[in-house]
Design a protein around this motif. Sequence first.
Motif, PDB file in Angstrom:
ATOM      1  N   GLN A   3       0.813  -1.215   0.000  1.00  0.00           N
ATOM      2  CA  GLN A   3       0.000   0.000   0.000  1.00  0.00           C
ATOM      3  C   GLN A   3       0.845   1.263   0.000  1.00  0.00           C
ATOM      4  OE1 GLN A   3      -3.167  -1.992   2.853  1.00  0.00           O
ATOM      5  NE2 GLN A   3      -3.823   0.060   2.243  1.00  0.00           N
ATOM      6  N   GLN A   4       0.199   2.342  -0.376  1.00  0.00           N
ATOM      7  CA  GLN A   4       0.868   3.631  -0.477  1.00  0.00           C
ATOM      8  C   GLN A   4       0.640   4.476   0.769  1.00  0.00           C
ATOM      9  OE1 GLN A   4      -0.922   4.692  -4.321  1.00  0.00           O
ATOM     10  NE2 GLN A   4       1.144   4.668  -5.180  1.00  0.00           N
ATOM     11  N   PHE A   5       1.514   5.472   0.928  1.00  0.00           N
ATOM     12  CA  PHE A   5       1.416   6.424   2.034  1.00  0.00           C
ATOM     13  C   PHE A   5       0.641   7.642   1.535  1.00  0.00           C
ATOM     14  CE2 PHE A   5       3.559  10.106   4.231  1.00  0.00           C
ATOM     15  CZ  PHE A   5       2.872   9.967   5.426  1.00  0.00           C
ATOM     16  N   HIS A   6      -0.586   7.794   2.022  1.00  0.00           N
ATOM     17  CA  HIS A   6      -1.458   8.889   1.595  1.00  0.00           C
ATOM     18  C   HIS A   6      -1.439  10.056   2.572  1.00  0.00           C
ATOM     19  CE1 HIS A   6      -3.331   6.976  -1.924  1.00  0.00           C
ATOM     20  NE2 HIS A   6      -2.998   5.872  -1.291  1.00  0.00           N
ATOM     21  N   GLY A   7      -0.449  10.110   3.430  1.00  0.00           N
ATOM     22  CA  GLY A   7      -0.281  11.232   4.344  1.00  0.00           C
ATOM     23  C   GLY A   7      -0.861  10.975   5.715  1.00  0.00           C
ATOM     24  N   ARG A   8      -0.869  12.029   6.488  1.00  0.00           N
ATOM     25  CA  ARG A   8      -1.426  11.998   7.835  1.00  0.00           C
ATOM     26  C   ARG A   8      -2.899  12.331   7.805  1.00  0.00           C
ATOM     27  NH1 ARG A   8       2.566  14.580  12.344  1.00  0.00           N
ATOM     28  NH2 ARG A   8       0.996  13.883  13.802  1.00  0.00           N
ATOM     29  N   CYS A   9      -3.612  11.751   8.739  1.00  0.00           N
ATOM     30  CA  CYS A   9      -5.013  12.117   8.906  1.00  0.00           C
ATOM     31  C   CYS A   9      -5.061  13.551   9.424  1.00  0.00           C
ATOM     32  CB  CYS A   9      -5.680  11.166   9.900  1.00  0.00           C
ATOM     33  SG  CYS A   9      -7.408  11.578  10.216  1.00  0.00           S
ATOM     34  N   ASP A  10      -5.954  14.343   8.874  1.00  0.00           N
ATOM     35  CA  ASP A  10      -6.068  15.732   9.331  1.00  0.00           C
ATOM     36  C   ASP A  10      -7.430  15.999   9.972  1.00  0.00           C
ATOM     37  OD1 ASP A  10      -7.736  15.726   7.141  1.00  0.00           O
ATOM     38  OD2 ASP A  10      -6.694  17.329   6.075  1.00  0.00           O
ATOM     39  N   CYS A  11      -8.008  14.946  10.587  1.00  0.00           N
ATOM     40  CA  CYS A  11      -9.326  15.103  11.205  1.00  0.00           C
ATOM     41  C   CYS A  11      -9.311  16.095  12.363  1.00  0.00           C
ATOM     42  CB  CYS A  11      -9.867  13.753  11.672  1.00  0.00           C
ATOM     43  SG  CYS A  11      -8.959  13.019  13.044  1.00  0.00           S
TER      44      CYS A  11
END
Length: 131
Positions: free
Chosen positions: A49-57
């Motif tokens: 899988q790829q790294f889609h960044g940090r959650c920004d919730c």
Amino acid sequence: MSVDSLRGHVWNDPDVPLLMDVFPRVTRGVAGILADMDEPDLAAQLLRQQFHGRCDCRPGCRFILTAPPGSSGSGMLWLEMSGDVVGEVSLDPRGEFVTNFDIGGCEALGVPPNWLDVVAPTSVPRRVDEQ
């Protein structure tokens, strides 16, 4: 995106790095825990899988995205080692792949507590957890 289009999907966006390339130790560690928890398919999938960044919730959220935002269903698993919870993963609506995860027990994986803070949300991710 429909639930059917998520089935068995591994995103292959050339502009998005592989999770293994950005966080190899953490990725191998989480995959190992999943395999030890009798989730070998989730473990194998995570390694691709790829790294889609940090959650920004919210500010300070410690989850990293392993699929595009909005891919999660309601399923999740506690990551356990020797009976201790060291993190959690969220799953897609069918429970077939990890959509994000958090590691609370960094020492169990041998990574520093600030492993995620080394990569700024707006920077180009680079390999950080092998230092």
